[in-house]
Each structure stands twice: as C-alpha cells, then as structure tokens.
Design an enzyme around this catalytic site. Structure first.
Site, PDB file in Angstrom:
ATOM      1  CG  ASN A   9     -15.456  -5.525 -46.471  1.00 23.26           C
ATOM      2  OD1 ASN A   9     -16.539  -6.073 -46.298  1.00 23.26           O
ATOM      3  ND2 ASN A   9     -14.799  -5.566 -47.622  1.00 23.26           N
ATOM      4  CD1 TRP A  10     -16.024  -7.880 -40.183  1.00 22.72           C
ATOM      5  CD2 TRP A  10     -17.683  -9.164 -39.398  1.00 22.72           C
ATOM      6  NE1 TRP A  10     -15.959  -7.865 -38.812  1.00 22.72           N
ATOM      7  CE2 TRP A  10     -16.971  -8.642 -38.305  1.00 22.72           C
ATOM      8  CE3 TRP A  10     -18.771 -10.001 -39.148  1.00 22.72           C
ATOM      9  CZ2 TRP A  10     -17.301  -8.933 -36.980  1.00 22.72           C
ATOM     10  CZ3 TRP A  10     -19.116 -10.292 -37.831  1.00 22.72           C
ATOM     11  CH2 TRP A  10     -18.383  -9.763 -36.760  1.00 22.72           C
ATOM     12  CE  LYS A  11     -12.330  -8.673 -47.797  1.00 20.23           C
ATOM     13  NZ  LYS A  11     -11.374  -8.686 -48.874  1.00 20.23           N
ATOM     14  CG  HIS A  89     -14.645  -4.125 -51.740  1.00 20.18           C
ATOM     15  ND1 HIS A  89     -14.012  -5.209 -52.304  1.00 20.18           N
ATOM     16  CD2 HIS A  89     -14.009  -3.879 -50.574  1.00 20.18           C
ATOM     17  CE1 HIS A  89     -13.033  -5.595 -51.496  1.00 20.18           C
ATOM     18  NE2 HIS A  89     -13.013  -4.806 -50.440  1.00 20.18           N
ATOM     19  CD  GLU A  91     -13.079  -8.827 -52.001  1.00 20.80           C
ATOM     20  OE1 GLU A  91     -14.069  -8.864 -51.252  1.00 20.80           O
ATOM     21  OE2 GLU A  91     -11.899  -8.863 -51.580  1.00 20.80           O
ATOM     22  CD  GLU A 159     -10.269  -1.443 -49.747  1.00 10.44           C
ATOM     23  OE1 GLU A 159      -9.966  -1.800 -48.609  1.00 10.44           O
ATOM     24  OE2 GLU A 159     -11.139  -2.001 -50.436  1.00 10.44           O
ATOM     25  N   GLY A 165      -6.157  -8.640 -49.228  1.00  9.59           N
ATOM     26  CA  GLY A 165      -6.145 -10.045 -48.843  1.00  9.59           C
ATOM     27  C   GLY A 165      -4.891 -10.798 -49.262  1.00  9.59           C
ATOM     28  CB  SER A 203      -2.409  -6.541 -46.577  1.00 10.17           C
ATOM     29  OG  SER A 203      -2.865  -7.491 -47.519  1.00 10.17           O
ATOM     30  N   GLY A 224     -10.130  -5.662 -44.030  1.00  6.68           N
ATOM     31  CA  GLY A 224     -10.885  -6.882 -44.299  1.00  6.68           C
ATOM     32  C   GLY A 224     -10.572  -7.943 -43.268  1.00  6.68           C
ATOM     33  N   GLY A 225      -9.652  -8.844 -43.624  1.00  7.92           N
ATOM     34  CA  GLY A 225      -9.361 -10.015 -42.785  1.00  7.92           C
ATOM     35  C   GLY A 225      -9.112  -9.699 -41.320  1.00  7.92           C
TER      36      GLY A 225
HETATM   37  C1  PEP Z   1     -10.945  -5.144 -47.918  1.00  4.24           C
HETATM   38  O1  PEP Z   1     -11.656  -6.128 -48.011  1.00  4.24           O
HETATM   39  O2  PEP Z   1     -11.407  -4.033 -48.198  1.00  4.24           O
HETATM   40  C2  PEP Z   1      -9.570  -5.314 -47.475  1.00  4.24           C
HETATM   41  C3  PEP Z   1      -8.784  -4.264 -47.428  1.00  4.24           C
HETATM   42  O3  PEP Z   1      -9.171  -6.584 -47.138  1.00  4.24           O
HETATM   43  P1  PEP Z   1      -7.817  -6.996 -46.371  1.00  4.24           P
HETATM   44  O4  PEP Z   1      -7.651  -6.071 -45.205  1.00  4.24           O
HETATM   45  O5  PEP Z   1      -8.057  -8.419 -45.951  1.00  4.24           O
HETATM   46  O6  PEP Z   1      -6.693  -6.865 -47.342  1.00  4.24           O
END
Ligand code: PEP
Length: 243
Positions: A9-11, A89, A91, A159, A165, A203, A224-225
C-alpha cells in the site's frame, strides 16, 4: 489452498519516477510463487496496468458514478487496470470518518466492478489495552464484510491501528490469537471462509516477515512503508515464498 499474497500500500506516495522501483521488483520476482499486489496512488494505476503484479486502488466510492467531487468509483479503478481495492483502511476510517456500513457498501461496489476487496480491520491501542480487541474485530467483521463475500472476491487484512507506520508489532502470540479468531468467524459465516486469505499488516519488514509468516492463518501481508522500495519489499516477498 489459495496462494499467499504480498500486498503493498503506497498510500499518498509515488510519482511516475517511482515506477522504476516496480520495474526492479518485477525483474526480481518475475516467477514468484506468491501473488503480489501493489496499490499505488490512483494517478499511477494505468501506468502500472501491464506489469506482472496485480494492481489495486486504495479506496473507492460506493456509487458507480455521480456528483462526488474528488472521489473515484470501483468501475473507474477497474477501467484503469486495477483488479483489487483496499476498503476500510484505518487511515480512511480515521481521516474520513468511514464506518463499517460505508466500508461494506464500498466492498459491494468493488464486487460489482469485479474487483477483489481487501477489507481492513484492526483495533486501536486503547482497544488493545482495555481488552476489547476481539470484540472490535467481531464488530468490524460483521459490519464491514458483506454477506456476498467469497474467498475469490475478498481478502481480510488484520491491521492493528497502533502498529501501522509505528515500528511497533504485536507479539506473534497476539497475531496468532487474532488470526485464529478471524478464521473461526469466517468459517462460521461463509462456506468458503477457510480459504479466504487473511493478511497481517502493521510495520512488516524484511527483518520480522519470516516470523510473522510462520504464524498459523497468516496468508500474507499488507505492507505500507516497506513496499515503497524494491530493496525493502523484495525480502518480504522472498520470506513469504519460503513460508
Ligand atoms: C499499511 O499502510 O497498511 C501499513 C501496514 O503500513 P506500514 O507497513 O507502514 O505499517
């Protein structure tokens, strides 16, 4: 059993120059034994559509079209080349006040457009600390996952909000407890709930991926990251292939 899934997920990150990262990833994993899904910003979906990976949107509106300035429909995502879309999600739940009913409606819109919905659920830190994690999961599963969900059109992503993050990751026992609980709820409710993929997200990195993927009922990860750079995402894909 369905193939495991490594989803990125590049957000709100990524310009056309970032496609170089995907080209590198494509070269390294052109014969991957797991499914790979990239959810770039909507502006990059059509530029990604011929890549080897599955491509997904990060959100969709519940309507097919209409007066919803700035929104994007599931049909539009499919038309641009997406096969998946994230719904719910955390966010989106936090920044846009999306509730379970909205997420179920968006997931139904995804099904109608022949997209697979990756439906995200997870507790906040407060909920984890006051012992209501499994109750929250139950409420979100019941409210966000439509009755029309199948192992083909739906992936569940667990999640924990406090792990996204932050670099904080639940213990393997905590992940195992929630995934087993989700699996039970899915098999109770859906005839093919045993085959519905359940991803862990929060993470995930190359350094913790193998341990997380060894937990029963973890069928992959939503990342994500660490999905933004080929050098970071590649070890996660490799760990999933070995799991
Ligand atoms: C996400 O955005 O769904 C996520 C899990 O982010 P991260 O891996 O950066 O915690």
């Amino acid at each position: 059993m369905p193939r495991k899934l490594a989803a990125g997920n590049w957000k709100m990150n990524g310009l056309r120059a970032s496609l170089e990262e995907l080209k590198t990833l494509e070269k390294r994993h052109d014969d991957a034994s797991v499914d790979i899904l990239i959810c770039p910003p909507a502006t990059l979906i059509s530029a990604c559509k011929d890549m080897l990976f599955d491509i997904g949107g990060q959100d969709c509106h519940s309507a097919t079209s209409g007066a919803h300035t700035g929104d994007i429909s599931a049909d539009m995502l499919a038309d641009a080349g997406a096969s998946h879309v994230l719904t719910g999600h955390s966010e989106r739940r936090t920044d846009h006040g999306e509730d379970d009913a909205t997420i179920a409606a968006k997931s139904l819109a995804a099904y109608a457009a022949d997209l697979t919905a990756v439906i995200c659920i997870g507790e906040t830190l407060e909920e984890r600390e006051n012992g209501s994690t499994l109750a929250v999961i139950d409420t979100q599963l019941a409210g966000s996952v439509p009755d029309a969900a199948t192992a083909q059109n739906t992936v569940i992503a667990y999640e924990p909000v406090w792990a996204i993050g932050t670099g904080k990751v639940p213990t393997l026992d905590q992940i195992g407890e929630v995934h087993a609980h989700i699996r039970q709820r899915l098999t109770d409710r859906f005839s093919d709930g045993g085959a519905m993929r359940i991803l862990y997200g929060g993470s995930v990195k190359g350094s913790n991926a193998a341990d997380i993927f060894a937990v029963p009922d973890v069928d992959g990860a939503l990342v994500g990251g660490a999905s933004l750079k080929a050098d970071d995402f590649s070890p996660i894909i490799a760990a999933l292939e070995k799991a």
